[in-house]
Design a protein around this motif. Structure first.
Motif, short mmCIF file in Angstrom:
data_model
loop_
_atom_site.label_atom_id
_atom_site.label_comp_id
_atom_site.label_asym_id
_atom_site.label_seq_id
_atom_site.Cartn_x
_atom_site.Cartn_y
_atom_site.Cartn_z
N ARG A 1 96.51 74.17 -4.73
CA ARG A 1 96.71 75.54 -5.04
C ARG A 1 97.20 75.59 -6.53
O ARG A 1 97.94 74.67 -7.00
CB ARG A 1 97.94 76.12 -4.42
N GLU B 1 92.40 76.91 -4.37
CA GLU B 1 92.90 78.15 -4.13
C GLU B 1 93.61 78.45 -5.72
O GLU B 1 94.55 78.01 -5.95
CB GLU B 1 93.78 78.18 -3.11
N GLU C 1 104.32 80.56 -4.22
CA GLU C 1 103.05 80.32 -3.98
C GLU C 1 102.77 78.74 -3.64
O GLU C 1 101.84 78.20 -3.17
CB GLU C 1 102.25 80.66 -4.95
N VAL D 1 102.42 75.99 -5.39
CA VAL D 1 101.30 75.43 -6.06
C VAL D 1 101.57 74.06 -6.48
O VAL D 1 102.58 73.23 -6.74
CB VAL D 1 101.09 76.33 -7.36
#
Length: 131
Positions: free
Chosen positions: A2, A30, A50, A52
């Motif tokens: 991510r 992503e 998120e 990440v």
């Protein structure tokens, strides 16, 4: 994997960020694109939410010596020590070196191939993110 792609400050030129975001997505990552006019606090908050692996900041405004250190400081305070902070834009070579010495990852000037950026992120994450 991510990746958060961000545009910080008043810089309204996001074509490059969108091209990079699309290339990262096409490489199987992503991608979360925050859009224009983000603050460092907004970027780090989104990265936390998120979960990440990397943050990529596109900056063309000349504020790189303010933006990158601020994001890095907020990342450290938030426990994002194993998240890559990278980016690109109009950044003089001496400033790139100074930012990398502060812990920012590789920075990419205009003209860098998307393959180079994808390869760097893949390699960095595979070596530094342990799950």
């Amino acid at each position: 994997m991510r990746i958060l792609v961000a545009k910080v400050g008043l810089d309204g030129h996001d074509r490059g960020a969108k091209i990079i975001a699309t290339s990262l997505r096409d490489a199987g990552m992503e991608v979360i694109y925050t859009g224009l006019r983000q603050t460092p606090e907004m970027v780090v908050s989104a990265a936390l939410q998120e979960d990440v692996d990397a943050i990529g900041v596109s900056i063309l405004s000349g504020a790189h010596m303010t933006v990158f250190p601020k994001i890095a400081k907020l990342m450290k305070e938030s426990g994002l020590d194993d998240v890559l902070l990278t980016g690109g834009g109009i950044i003089p070579d001496d400033d790139m070196t100074a930012l990398q010495n502060m812990g920012v990852g590789q920075l990419f000037p205009p003209g860098t191939t998307t393959k180079t950026i994808v390869s760097y992120i893949n390699e960095w994450v595979s070596v530094n993110r342990q799950f």
